[in-house]
Design an enzyme around this catalytic site. Structure first.
Site, PDB file in Angstrom:
ATOM      1  N   ARG A   1     -23.422 -38.402 -73.087  1.00 29.94           N
ATOM      2  CA  ARG A   1     -22.194 -37.613 -73.242  1.00 29.94           C
ATOM      3  C   ARG A   1     -22.578 -36.167 -73.536  1.00 29.94           C
ATOM      4  O   ARG A   1     -23.282 -35.900 -74.510  1.00 29.94           O
ATOM      5  CB  ARG A   1     -21.379 -38.200 -74.390  1.00 29.94           C
ATOM      6  CG  ARG A   1     -20.008 -37.590 -74.588  1.00 29.94           C
ATOM      7  CD  ARG A   1     -19.291 -38.270 -75.753  1.00 29.94           C
ATOM      8  NE  ARG A   1     -17.965 -37.729 -75.966  1.00 29.94           N
ATOM      9  CZ  ARG A   1     -17.707 -36.629 -76.651  1.00 29.94           C
ATOM     10  NH1 ARG A   1     -18.684 -35.936 -77.215  1.00 29.94           N
ATOM     11  NH2 ARG A   1     -16.469 -36.201 -76.788  1.00 29.94           N
TER      12      ARG A   1
ATOM     13  N   LYS B   1     -25.023 -31.104 -81.283  1.00 26.74           N
ATOM     14  CA  LYS B   1     -24.695 -31.597 -82.630  1.00 26.74           C
ATOM     15  C   LYS B   1     -25.507 -30.914 -83.724  1.00 26.74           C
ATOM     16  O   LYS B   1     -26.543 -30.318 -83.477  1.00 26.74           O
ATOM     17  CB  LYS B   1     -24.829 -33.122 -82.684  1.00 26.74           C
ATOM     18  CG  LYS B   1     -23.619 -33.771 -81.981  1.00 26.74           C
ATOM     19  CD  LYS B   1     -23.521 -35.260 -82.151  1.00 26.74           C
ATOM     20  CE  LYS B   1     -22.245 -35.747 -81.429  1.00 26.74           C
ATOM     21  NZ  LYS B   1     -22.146 -37.195 -81.396  1.00 26.74           N
TER      22      LYS B   1
HETATM   23  C1  PT1 Z   1     -20.384 -39.662 -79.461  1.00 27.02           C
HETATM   24  C2  PT1 Z   1     -19.235 -38.830 -79.613  1.00 27.02           C
HETATM   25  C3  PT1 Z   1     -18.001 -39.315 -79.070  1.00 27.02           C
HETATM   26  N1  PT1 Z   1     -19.246 -37.647 -80.270  1.00 27.02           N
HETATM   27  C4  PT1 Z   1     -19.097 -41.247 -78.289  1.00 27.02           C
HETATM   28  N2  PT1 Z   1     -17.970 -40.508 -78.402  1.00 27.02           N
HETATM   29  C5  PT1 Z   1     -18.118 -36.939 -80.412  1.00 27.02           C
HETATM   30  N3  PT1 Z   1     -19.061 -42.447 -77.648  1.00 27.02           N
HETATM   31  C6  PT1 Z   1     -16.917 -37.416 -79.873  1.00 27.02           C
HETATM   32  C7  PT1 Z   1     -22.252 -32.831 -85.393  1.00 27.02           C
HETATM   33  O1  PT1 Z   1     -23.067 -33.421 -86.115  1.00 27.02           O
HETATM   34  O2  PT1 Z   1     -21.548 -39.316 -79.952  1.00 27.02           O
HETATM   35  N4  PT1 Z   1     -20.283 -40.834 -78.809  1.00 27.02           N
HETATM   36  N5  PT1 Z   1     -16.869 -38.579 -79.205  1.00 27.02           N
HETATM   37  C8  PT1 Z   1     -18.159 -35.628 -81.169  1.00 27.02           C
HETATM   38  N6  PT1 Z   1     -18.386 -35.865 -82.556  1.00 27.02           N
HETATM   39  C9  PT1 Z   1     -19.300 -35.108 -83.298  1.00 27.02           C
HETATM   40  C10 PT1 Z   1     -20.048 -35.703 -84.304  1.00 27.02           C
HETATM   41  C11 PT1 Z   1     -19.484 -33.773 -83.005  1.00 27.02           C
HETATM   42  C12 PT1 Z   1     -21.015 -34.976 -84.980  1.00 27.02           C
HETATM   43  C13 PT1 Z   1     -20.413 -33.036 -83.694  1.00 27.02           C
HETATM   44  C14 PT1 Z   1     -21.209 -33.623 -84.671  1.00 27.02           C
HETATM   45  O3  PT1 Z   1     -22.288 -31.612 -85.198  1.00 27.02           O
END
Ligand code: PT1
Length: 274
Positions: free
Chosen positions: A253, A219
């Site tokens: 995850r 992230k």
């Molecule tokens: C998560 C999650 C998810 N993240 C759960 N499901 C993502 N339960 C998708 C960035 O800041 O943390 N928990 N499903 C992916 N989402 C992101 C959010 C991807 C922020 C990247 C960022 O780069």
């Protein structure tokens, strides 16, 4: 935890492998877009130690655009159908849409992972009818705009209060507390400082008595802290996974299953010493 006939052991830290069936995902978009490639990728993640495979057909990374229900169904259902009989571990469906939850569970998914914490119209009722476990995640805003100006008086208090309210909504809808997981939602409407606050105080969530899932893999907080591109974030992702588990998370995850599983096994080995 019974996930539609397959079991998920949360008595020790475990890895959730990410399988994005999206052309636009932030870190691996396009790589696993064909159903055949997605199936291969999932089987490899299971071999690498994943305890559950999280399948998503709509990117929720910052700035991502929503996808129609037809498009999302068309992406995930064939992959779930073909994996359900080939995987020993359960499949989770990463979706905000009730119609996708229902179709995915019918196709064999065993857990609903909703970044929107079942706030969509009818999501609570559909999830209750699916009778599979549910992960409730905190998000401020919507993926498209959530990183514009995240704002909290006390991020730990507010996220905990939100999750508590969603747990109550689930109980009222007939979803048993024992079927819930909670996730503070790293990167979902949070600044780097907010994410660090949440990680530093992760024990505030584990003390609710519900298993904690975290998603920190690749992230942008890592990118912002270290000035690294998405492909360069594995070492810090591993560190964050271990730090989260040390603070009470049980499910991590990740895109990098083998490396993360190996790191978490060191925690498992250390726990066994007393
Ligand atoms: C998560 C999650 C998810 N993240 C759960 N499901 C993502 N339960 C998708 C960035 O800041 O943390 N928990 N499903 C992916 N989402 C992101 C959010 C991807 C922020 C990247 C960022 O780069």
């Amino acid at each position: 935890l019974d996930c539609n006939g397959k079991s998920l052991d949360l008595s020790r830290p475990q890895v959730m492998g990410v399988l994005n069936i999206t052309p636009d995902s932030f870190s691996d978009g396009g790589d696993f877009f064909t159903p055949e490639a997605a199936v291969e990728r999932a089987l490899q993640m299971e071999a690498d130690g994943a305890a559950i495979i999280d399948i998503g057909g709509e990117s929720t990374r910052p700035g991502a655009d929503p996808v129609s229900v037809e498009e999302e169904l068309g992406r995930v259902v064939p992959v779930i159908e073909s994996l359900a009989t080939r995987l020993g571990v359960p499949i989770s469906i990463d979706t905000r849409k009730p119609a996708v939850m229902r179709a995915a569970v019918e196709a064999g998914a065993g857990l609903i992972n909703d970044v929107n914490a079942l706030r969509e119209e009818a999501a609570l009722e559909v999830a209750a009818a699916c009778s599979v476990p549910v992960c409730l995640m905190h998000m401020q805003g919507e993926p498209r705009n959530m990183q514009a100006a995240p704002q909290y008086d006390d991020v730990v208090d507010e996220v905990r209060e939100f999750l508590h309210e969603r747990v109550q909504a689930c109980l009222a809808a007939g979803i048993a507390r024992e079927k819930l997981l909670l996730d503070p939602g790293f990167g979902f409407g949070k600044s780097v400082e907010h994410n660090l606050q949440l990680l530093a105080h992760l024990d505030a969530f584990s003390s609710m008595g519900i298993p904690i899932l975290v998603g920190l893999s690749r992230k942008s907080m890592i990118g912002k802290l270290l000035g690294l591109e998405v492909g360069e974030r594995l070492p810090a992702s591993i560190a964050l996974a271990v730090l989260a588990v040390e603070r009470g998370a049980v499910l991590v995850r990740t895109h990098d299953v083998a490396a993360t599983w190996q790191a978490l096994q060191m925690n498992v080995a250390l726990r066994a010493v007393h």
